[in-house]
Design a protein around this motif. Structure first.
Motif, PDB file in Angstrom:
ATOM      1  N   ALA A  12       0.868  -1.190   0.000  1.00 63.27           N
ATOM      2  CA  ALA A  12       0.000   0.000   0.000  1.00 63.27           C
ATOM      3  C   ALA A  12       0.893   1.224   0.000  1.00 63.27           C
ATOM      4  CB  ALA A  12      -0.900   0.002   1.236  1.00 63.27           C
ATOM      5  N   GLY A  13       0.746   2.042  -1.007  1.00 62.69           N
ATOM      6  CA  GLY A  13       1.589   3.241  -1.110  1.00 62.69           C
ATOM      7  C   GLY A  13       1.550   3.787  -2.523  1.00 62.69           C
ATOM      8  N   SER A  14       2.491   4.682  -2.803  1.00 67.12           N
ATOM      9  CA  SER A  14       2.480   5.320  -4.126  1.00 67.12           C
ATOM     10  C   SER A  14       3.046   4.392  -5.206  1.00 67.12           C
ATOM     11  CB  SER A  14       3.277   6.609  -4.078  1.00 67.12           C
ATOM     12  OG  SER A  14       4.630   6.308  -3.893  1.00 67.12           O
ATOM     13  N   LEU A  15       2.675   4.696  -6.430  1.00 68.19           N
ATOM     14  CA  LEU A  15       3.134   3.889  -7.571  1.00 68.19           C
ATOM     15  C   LEU A  15       4.652   3.967  -7.724  1.00 68.19           C
ATOM     16  CD1 LEU A  15       2.282   2.222 -10.103  1.00 68.19           C
ATOM     17  CD2 LEU A  15       2.175   4.376 -11.346  1.00 68.19           C
ATOM     18  N   THR A  16       5.196   5.174  -7.539  1.00 65.47           N
ATOM     19  CA  THR A  16       6.648   5.339  -7.693  1.00 65.47           C
ATOM     20  C   THR A  16       7.406   4.532  -6.642  1.00 65.47           C
ATOM     21  OG1 THR A  16       6.434   7.383  -6.453  1.00 65.47           O
ATOM     22  CG2 THR A  16       6.663   7.604  -8.814  1.00 65.47           C
ATOM     23  N   LYS A  17       6.837   4.525  -5.434  1.00 63.95           N
ATOM     24  CA  LYS A  17       7.498   3.759  -4.364  1.00 63.95           C
ATOM     25  C   LYS A  17       7.455   2.267  -4.686  1.00 63.95           C
ATOM     26  CE  LYS A  17       7.593   3.313   0.640  1.00 63.95           C
ATOM     27  NZ  LYS A  17       6.972   3.730   1.893  1.00 63.95           N
ATOM     28  N   LEU A  18       6.332   1.826  -5.235  1.00 65.68           N
ATOM     29  CA  LEU A  18       6.186   0.421  -5.599  1.00 65.68           C
ATOM     30  C   LEU A  18       7.241   0.025  -6.634  1.00 65.68           C
ATOM     31  CD1 LEU A  18       4.660  -2.283  -5.621  1.00 65.68           C
ATOM     32  CD2 LEU A  18       3.103  -1.301  -7.303  1.00 65.68           C
ATOM     33  N   LEU A  19       7.394   0.889  -7.659  1.00 62.72           N
ATOM     34  CA  LEU A  19       8.363   0.577  -8.704  1.00 62.72           C
ATOM     35  C   LEU A  19       9.782   0.556  -8.137  1.00 62.72           C
ATOM     36  CD1 LEU A  19       9.107  -0.007 -11.593  1.00 62.72           C
ATOM     37  CD2 LEU A  19       8.999   2.417 -12.108  1.00 62.72           C
ATOM     38  N   ARG A  20      10.042   1.505  -7.236  1.00 60.05           N
ATOM     39  CA  ARG A  20      11.378   1.566  -6.633  1.00 60.05           C
ATOM     40  C   ARG A  20      11.673   0.271  -5.864  1.00 60.05           C
ATOM     41  NH1 ARG A  20      11.314   6.878  -4.663  1.00 60.05           N
ATOM     42  NH2 ARG A  20      10.665   6.205  -2.623  1.00 60.05           N
ATOM     43  N   LEU A  21      10.708  -0.184  -5.108  1.00 58.17           N
ATOM     44  CA  LEU A  21      10.899  -1.425  -4.341  1.00 58.17           C
ATOM     45  C   LEU A  21      11.108  -2.621  -5.265  1.00 58.17           C
ATOM     46  CD1 LEU A  21       8.194  -0.959  -1.542  1.00 58.17           C
ATOM     47  CD2 LEU A  21      10.663  -0.839  -1.274  1.00 58.17           C
ATOM     48  N   LEU A  22      10.372  -2.632  -6.380  1.00 55.41           N
ATOM     49  CA  LEU A  22      10.514  -3.740  -7.332  1.00 55.41           C
ATOM     50  C   LEU A  22      11.882  -3.715  -8.009  1.00 55.41           C
ATOM     51  CD1 LEU A  22       6.960  -3.710  -8.977  1.00 55.41           C
ATOM     52  CD2 LEU A  22       7.851  -5.342  -7.308  1.00 55.41           C
ATOM     53  N   LEU A  23      12.310  -2.506  -8.383  1.00 55.62           N
ATOM     54  CA  LEU A  23      13.616  -2.375  -9.039  1.00 55.62           C
ATOM     55  C   LEU A  23      14.747  -2.774  -8.097  1.00 55.62           C
ATOM     56  CD1 LEU A  23      13.086   0.977 -10.945  1.00 55.62           C
ATOM     57  CD2 LEU A  23      13.546  -1.228 -11.987  1.00 55.62           C
ATOM     58  N   ASP A  24      14.578  -2.454  -6.814  1.00 54.19           N
ATOM     59  CA  ASP A  24      15.613  -2.796  -5.832  1.00 54.19           C
ATOM     60  C   ASP A  24      15.454  -4.230  -5.329  1.00 54.19           C
ATOM     61  OD1 ASP A  24      16.537  -0.281  -6.133  1.00 54.19           O
ATOM     62  OD2 ASP A  24      15.666   0.531  -4.295  1.00 54.19           O
ATOM     63  N   SER A  25      14.483  -4.942  -5.885  1.00 55.40           N
ATOM     64  CA  SER A  25      14.182  -6.334  -5.474  1.00 55.40           C
ATOM     65  C   SER A  25      13.841  -6.433  -3.990  1.00 55.40           C
ATOM     66  CB  SER A  25      15.356  -7.265  -5.795  1.00 55.40           C
ATOM     67  OG  SER A  25      15.608  -7.238  -7.157  1.00 55.40           O
ATOM     68  N   GLU A  26      13.293  -5.383  -3.436  1.00 51.40           N
ATOM     69  CA  GLU A  26      12.890  -5.422  -2.024  1.00 51.40           C
ATOM     70  C   GLU A  26      11.459  -5.941  -1.891  1.00 51.40           C
ATOM     71  OE1 GLU A  26      13.726  -1.934   0.272  1.00 51.40           O
ATOM     72  OE2 GLU A  26      15.674  -1.673  -0.690  1.00 51.40           O
ATOM     73  N   LEU A  27      10.814  -6.064  -3.008  1.00 48.88           N
ATOM     74  CA  LEU A  27       9.454  -6.621  -3.023  1.00 48.88           C
ATOM     75  C   LEU A  27       9.424  -7.644  -4.156  1.00 48.88           C
ATOM     76  CD1 LEU A  27       6.688  -6.032  -1.608  1.00 48.88           C
ATOM     77  CD2 LEU A  27       6.128  -4.610  -3.548  1.00 48.88           C
ATOM     78  N   ASP A  28       8.857  -8.803  -3.870  1.00 52.50           N
ATOM     79  CA  ASP A  28       8.842  -9.869  -4.869  1.00 52.50           C
ATOM     80  C   ASP A  28       7.816  -9.536  -5.954  1.00 52.50           C
ATOM     81  OD1 ASP A  28       8.997 -12.147  -6.287  1.00 52.50           O
ATOM     82  OD2 ASP A  28       8.131 -13.469  -4.756  1.00 52.50           O
ATOM     83  N   ILE A  29       8.321  -9.353  -7.142  1.00 54.51           N
ATOM     84  CA  ILE A  29       7.438  -8.954  -8.246  1.00 54.51           C
ATOM     85  C   ILE A  29       6.442 -10.062  -8.592  1.00 54.51           C
ATOM     86  CG2 ILE A  29       8.883  -9.723 -10.201  1.00 54.51           C
ATOM     87  CD1 ILE A  29       8.154  -6.915 -11.444  1.00 54.51           C
ATOM     88  N   PHE A  30       6.835 -11.335  -8.297  1.00 56.99           N
ATOM     89  CA  PHE A  30       5.930 -12.450  -8.621  1.00 56.99           C
ATOM     90  C   PHE A  30       4.788 -12.573  -7.611  1.00 56.99           C
ATOM     91  CE2 PHE A  30      10.078 -13.680 -10.412  1.00 56.99           C
ATOM     92  CZ  PHE A  30       9.716 -13.594 -11.738  1.00 56.99           C
ATOM     93  N   ALA A  31       4.960 -11.915  -6.462  1.00 58.52           N
ATOM     94  CA  ALA A  31       3.903 -11.959  -5.442  1.00 58.52           C
ATOM     95  C   ALA A  31       2.907 -10.821  -5.659  1.00 58.52           C
ATOM     96  CB  ALA A  31       4.515 -11.865  -4.053  1.00 58.52           C
ATOM     97  N   LEU A  32       3.120 -10.107  -6.734  1.00 60.10           N
ATOM     98  CA  LEU A  32       2.280  -8.932  -6.976  1.00 60.10           C
ATOM     99  C   LEU A  32       1.445  -9.137  -8.246  1.00 60.10           C
ATOM    100  CD1 LEU A  32       2.178  -6.042  -5.637  1.00 60.10           C
ATOM    101  CD2 LEU A  32       3.516  -5.311  -7.611  1.00 60.10           C
ATOM    102  N   ARG A  33       0.134  -8.924  -8.121  1.00 60.91           N
ATOM    103  CA  ARG A  33      -0.701  -9.055  -9.330  1.00 60.91           C
ATOM    104  C   ARG A  33      -0.730  -7.700 -10.030  1.00 60.91           C
ATOM    105  NH1 ARG A  33      -6.056 -12.398  -8.351  1.00 60.91           N
ATOM    106  NH2 ARG A  33      -6.058 -12.168 -10.619  1.00 60.91           N
ATOM    107  N   LEU A  34       0.044  -7.632 -11.101  1.00 59.40           N
ATOM    108  CA  LEU A  34       0.222  -6.346 -11.771  1.00 59.40           C
ATOM    109  C   LEU A  34      -1.075  -5.856 -12.415  1.00 59.40           C
ATOM    110  CD1 LEU A  34       3.785  -6.573 -13.371  1.00 59.40           C
ATOM    111  CD2 LEU A  34       3.081  -5.420 -11.309  1.00 59.40           C
ATOM    112  N   GLU A  35      -1.967  -6.785 -12.766  1.00 60.48           N
ATOM    113  CA  GLU A  35      -3.229  -6.340 -13.394  1.00 60.48           C
ATOM    114  C   GLU A  35      -4.022  -5.455 -12.420  1.00 60.48           C
ATOM    115  OE1 GLU A  35      -4.771 -10.803 -12.977  1.00 60.48           O
ATOM    116  OE2 GLU A  35      -6.355  -9.416 -13.545  1.00 60.48           O
TER     117      GLU A  35
END
Lengths: 243, 165
Positions: A12-35
């Protein structure tokens, strides 16, 4: 830029923060439903009450597409992944600029927080510390004396006053002694040329202590330094103010 | 005879500058736990509204400072303000603080502009320091923050840095 808030099952948070976490691999992109993410972004863009400006909407769509691209790349086999991760930035200037922009943006956010912390910290004063800008002015003339001039004069003094005895200094040779010596010299002679401050027969340690004492007196505002064309002169603050 | 707390206060007052815990323990001949107790007692004493000073803990050092509520009067006494750091320089400092140890080129890569001047300013103010050399081509200098940095922002440690975003 208007932030689009995302609310998913594990973020839960801003889109930019989400992308930053994904780019830094701090959040598992496969655990996220991008749709779900994309749906929320599109909803925010299409919101009839507060429609986003075209350029902002475009930026958010680019961020979404970057996420999709990132996930698709990470689905590749490991060997290919290594190659693609390595060339991820190189072959994609747009992604590079987004990553740089996001990273830079995060530091700009921190700057405001640091400014607040510094302002709060400035309210705490330790004992005997005079604030940086509150130090007594050296009469303006100090600004005309460059550090290089001082160093050159010091080196000259070191050359001229070769030690005549072995480097065994008196125990009294301290910074306080150096300050006291400079005070006495200026009181006795008034305006003194820098290189003449040092006694003819003195050790290297004494020269160093006199020089440090002089710098301390300048810092305290007791002594002024004046840089004439010919040489660098010292005088007491009172004498300088009269002049 | 003065109590340990009195001696502890006297040492901090006499120093003015931050004093390392280790040094205090040596002088007072006490251990870690005793010092922690003294710190807690001192903080309790300072919290009273009749006291104008408080204990500041930065990294491994302790210092007595005036309370923020007295700032206006103290500033009138010293007639000065603390130096300010410009925004661009602060940006560089933030990058160094979060990414340390970091080279100049890496800072410039993040900011997208040159930052040599800002790094020099920060070095002069003692907020950053050279912490070594990177094991890469040219062995560029690595920068990190100093204890003075923690003092400037009143942080106990780097862990207290605000989280971005």
């Amino acid at each position: 830029m208007t932030e689009v808030e995302i609310d998913c099952e594990n973020f839960a948070g801003s889109l930019t923060k989400l992308l930053r976490l994904l780019l830094d691999s701090e959040l598992d992109i496969f655990a996220l439903r991008l749709e779900h993410v994309v749906e929320q972004v599109v909803q925010a863009i299409m919101d009839a009450h507060t429609p986003l400006a075209v350029d902002e909407a475009g930026t958010h769509l680019v961020l979404c597409s970057t996420m999709l691209r990132l996930k698709s790349r990470r689905l590749l086999p490991v060997e290919d992944l290594r190659q693609t991760e390595a060339s991820l930035h190189a072959d994609d200037p747009a992604l590079l600029s987004i990553v740089q922009g996001l990273t830079y943006e995060s530091y700009r956010e921190v700057v405001d927080m640091l400014e607040n912390l510094a302002a709060e910290s400035a309210l705490l004063s330790p004992r005997g510390v005079v604030a940086y800008e509150a130090l007594p002015s050296a009469g303006g003339s100090l600004q005309k004396v460059s550090l290089l001039t001082l160093v050159a004069a010091f080196e000259q003094a070191m050359r001229l006053r070769q030690p005549m005895v072995l480097e065994v200094s008196r125990p009294a040779c301290t910074l306080a002694w150096g300050m006291s010596y400079v005070r006495q010299t200026i009181e006795a002679q008034g305006r003194v040329e820098f290189s003449c401050v040092f006694p003819l027969a003195c050790s290297r340690l004494e020269i160093v202590m006199i020089f440090l004492g002089l710098l301390e007196l300048v810092r305290l505002g007791e002594v002024l330094l004046r840089d004439d064309a010919a040489a660098c002169y010292l005088e007491s603050r009172e004498a300088g103010q009269v002049a | 005879m003065l109590s340990k707390l009195g001696l502890f206060e006297a040492l901090l007052f006499a120093s003015g500058e931050p004093v390392e815990r280790k040094r205090l323990m040596e002088i007072l001949s006490i251990g870690d736990q005793d010092l922690a107790l003294l710190i807690a007692q001192m903080e309790d004493v300072c919290v009273e509204p009749t006291r104008g000073i408080m204990l500041r803990i930065v990294a491994d050092s302790l210092q007595l400072v005036t309370k923020p509520a007295a700032a206006d009067l103290v500033l009138r006494l010293t007639a000065g303000r603390q130096y300010k750091i410009s925004k661009p320089t602060l940006e560089v400092l933030a990058i160094v603080a979060y990414k340390q140890p970091i080279t100049r080129a890496e800072v410039e890569e993040i900011r997208g502009v040159k930052c040599e001047r800002a790094l020099l300013t920060l070095l002069e103010k003692g907020l950053i320091v050279e912490v070594g050399r990177k094991d890469s081509m040219g062995r560029p200098i690595l920068y990190g923050t100093t204890e003075n940095f923690l003092h400037h922002f009143n942080l106990r440690s780097l862990k207290d840095l605000p989280l971005p975003g």
